[in-house]
Design a protein around this motif. Structure first.
Motif, PDB file in Angstrom:
ATOM      1  N   LEU A  51      -0.189   1.940  -5.058  1.00  0.00           N
ATOM      2  CA  LEU A  51       0.857   0.998  -4.672  1.00  0.00           C
ATOM      3  C   LEU A  51       1.129   1.049  -3.177  1.00  0.00           C
ATOM      4  O   LEU A  51       1.310   0.005  -2.537  1.00  0.00           O
ATOM      5  CB  LEU A  51       2.139   1.291  -5.451  1.00  0.00           C
ATOM      6  N   PHE A 105       5.969  -8.343  -4.905  1.00  0.00           N
ATOM      7  CA  PHE A 105       5.308  -7.074  -5.214  1.00  0.00           C
ATOM      8  C   PHE A 105       5.802  -6.512  -6.542  1.00  0.00           C
ATOM      9  O   PHE A 105       5.003  -6.017  -7.344  1.00  0.00           O
ATOM     10  CB  PHE A 105       5.569  -6.086  -4.079  1.00  0.00           C
ATOM     11  N   TRP A 106       7.104  -6.578  -6.775  1.00  0.00           N
ATOM     12  CA  TRP A 106       7.646  -6.093  -8.043  1.00  0.00           C
ATOM     13  C   TRP A 106       7.086  -6.889  -9.220  1.00  0.00           C
ATOM     14  O   TRP A 106       6.659  -6.318 -10.219  1.00  0.00           O
ATOM     15  CB  TRP A 106       9.164  -6.179  -8.031  1.00  0.00           C
ATOM     16  N   SER A 157       4.318  -8.435  -9.252  1.00  0.00           N
ATOM     17  CA  SER A 157       2.885  -8.141  -9.344  1.00  0.00           C
ATOM     18  C   SER A 157       2.610  -6.897 -10.177  1.00  0.00           C
ATOM     19  O   SER A 157       1.551  -6.779 -10.800  1.00  0.00           O
ATOM     20  CB  SER A 157       2.303  -7.966  -7.940  1.00  0.00           C
ATOM     21  N   THR A 158       3.563  -5.951 -10.189  1.00  0.00           N
ATOM     22  CA  THR A 158       3.393  -4.745 -11.007  1.00  0.00           C
ATOM     23  C   THR A 158       3.814  -4.968 -12.456  1.00  0.00           C
ATOM     24  O   THR A 158       3.562  -4.103 -13.297  1.00  0.00           O
ATOM     25  CB  THR A 158       4.211  -3.581 -10.430  1.00  0.00           C
ATOM     26  N   ARG A 159       4.442  -6.120 -12.730  1.00  0.00           N
ATOM     27  CA  ARG A 159       4.949  -6.380 -14.072  1.00  0.00           C
ATOM     28  C   ARG A 159       4.084  -7.346 -14.863  1.00  0.00           C
ATOM     29  O   ARG A 159       4.257  -7.487 -16.079  1.00  0.00           O
ATOM     30  CB  ARG A 159       6.375  -6.951 -13.995  1.00  0.00           C
ATOM     31  N   ALA A 216       3.228 -13.979 -10.406  1.00  0.00           N
ATOM     32  CA  ALA A 216       3.941 -13.155  -9.423  1.00  0.00           C
ATOM     33  C   ALA A 216       4.229 -13.946  -8.156  1.00  0.00           C
ATOM     34  O   ALA A 216       5.353 -13.928  -7.629  1.00  0.00           O
ATOM     35  CB  ALA A 216       3.123 -11.904  -9.097  1.00  0.00           C
ATOM     36  N   LEU A 252      14.101  -3.571  -4.743  1.00  0.00           N
ATOM     37  CA  LEU A 252      12.971  -4.154  -5.467  1.00  0.00           C
ATOM     38  C   LEU A 252      11.710  -3.298  -5.323  1.00  0.00           C
ATOM     39  O   LEU A 252      10.948  -3.138  -6.281  1.00  0.00           O
ATOM     40  CB  LEU A 252      12.712  -5.573  -4.965  1.00  0.00           C
ATOM     41  N   PHE A 253      11.483  -2.732  -4.141  1.00  0.00           N
ATOM     42  CA  PHE A 253      10.337  -1.840  -3.971  1.00  0.00           C
ATOM     43  C   PHE A 253      10.486  -0.600  -4.857  1.00  0.00           C
ATOM     44  O   PHE A 253       9.508  -0.133  -5.469  1.00  0.00           O
ATOM     45  CB  PHE A 253      10.193  -1.416  -2.509  1.00  0.00           C
ATOM     46  N   ALA A 304       9.634  -1.472  -8.347  1.00  0.00           N
ATOM     47  CA  ALA A 304       8.192  -1.639  -8.518  1.00  0.00           C
ATOM     48  C   ALA A 304       7.506  -0.287  -8.721  1.00  0.00           C
ATOM     49  O   ALA A 304       6.685  -0.120  -9.632  1.00  0.00           O
ATOM     50  CB  ALA A 304       7.608  -2.364  -7.308  1.00  0.00           C
ATOM     51  N   PHE A 320       5.957   0.799 -12.368  1.00  0.00           N
ATOM     52  CA  PHE A 320       4.509   0.959 -12.455  1.00  0.00           C
ATOM     53  C   PHE A 320       4.132   2.389 -12.801  1.00  0.00           C
ATOM     54  O   PHE A 320       3.112   2.629 -13.457  1.00  0.00           O
ATOM     55  CB  PHE A 320       3.859   0.557 -11.130  1.00  0.00           C
TER      56      PHE A 320
END
Length: 303
Positions: A143, A214-215, A217-219, A226, A288-289, A292, A296
């Motif tokens: 990440l 980004f968050w 994208s990990t979900r 995303a 949010l980071f 993520a 993840f």
């Protein structure tokens, strides 16, 4: 069942994990911190078609605007009130500032959402994410590498537009001071400083979009979901900011401060709104980071 990446990240060679009879096998010379280097990931992302297409769009925008001004005539003719757009053809510095003004609201959101939202989800959509983790690349390392590359490409996109616009503006309108719509002008040195501050502030204000993308994208395993989700939520924020009935509640919306950089383009720059806007953006982005990385780290990766 834990993955090989997780076992290698937390275990040492020759050590036996609880509940296991055999020691964890780790290759000689393996270092978790050396997996998926920034340079390797950056080269991978630069070679992707979407990176080249987005770069081409940002490179072409100043040319399109210059042609539009050439065909349409001098901007602001007949207007009783002069704004920044009306000073576009005054100098190369003015043309660069106008390009930032025209693109900051929406166009510059797209590369940020694309570079940060496509990064992890694309690996999942290609079914290569689990193989990266089995390499083994620790999840946090993966990440961090992808986030650093995503933010680097986002910053490069934000820098590319004014640099190209400045070059096109100087070629078309010559080099000169930055004429202010409120009257007066900024010399070459002050104009360059104002443009640098503007780009830096726009990048900070876009951190919310980057973090949201980004968050997401990990979900999800769908890169379009995303990217589209981050762009859609940014648009929703802009819409809410236009609802004046919300009053002071709009101060908590990052969109409310997206044009605070205009306070720099004046004889006496003001930084109060920029500081407040930057603090709001950074606060949302850090939350949010963190979500993520936390999500993840516990996710069951099967793609």
């Amino acid at each position: 069942m834990s993955t090989l990446a997780e076992r290698a990240e937390h275990a040492e060679p020759g050590r036996t994990e609880p509940g296991r009879k055999e020691p964890v096998e780790v290759a000689d010379g393996y270092r978790a911190g050396r997996t998926l280097p920034f340079r390797v990931e950056l080269v991978r992302q630069l070679k992707r078609r979407r990176t080249m297409v987005m770069g081409g769009i940002l490179f072409a925008l100043p040319l399109v605007l210059a042609i539009a001004f050439q065909v349409g005539g001098t901007p602001g003719e007949g207007n009783n009130r002069v704004n920044l757009m009306d000073t576009a053809t005054a100098s190369g510095a003015n043309f660069a500032a106008v390009n930032l003004f025209a693109a900051a609201g929406f166009l510059l959101v797209i590369p940020v959402a694309l570079f940060c939202g496509d990064t992890v989800a694309s690996e999942a959509s290609w079914s290569s994410l689990r193989y990266l983790l089995a390499a083994p690349v620790p999840r946090a390392r993966l990440l961090w590498s992808k986030l650093a590359v995503g933010l680097t490409l986002s910053l490069a996109a934000l820098v590319l537009l004014p640099v190209v616009a400045l070059a096109v503006g100087i070629a078309a309108y010559g080099w000169g001071p930055l004429e202010l719509p409120t009257g007066g002008e900024l010399g070459a040195g002050a104009a360059a400083q104002a443009l640098v501050i503007t780009v830096a502030y726009i990048f900070v204000s876009q951190l919310v979009t980057a973090a949201m993308a980004f968050w997401l994208s990990t979900r999800t395993d769908a890169p379009l979901g995303a990217v589209g989700g981050a762009v859609g939520l940014t648009i929703v924020g802009n819409v809410l900011d236009s609802v004046t009935a919300l009053g002071d509640w709009r101060d908590f919306l990052p969109a409310h401060w997206q044009y605070a950089w205009l306070d720099v383009v004046r004889p006496q720059p003001e930084y109060t709104d920029m500081i407040q806007g930057a603090s709001v953006s950074i606060t949302y982005a850090l939350i949010l980071f963190a979500l993520a990385f936390r999500g993840f780290g516990r996710k069951d990766v099967v793609s």
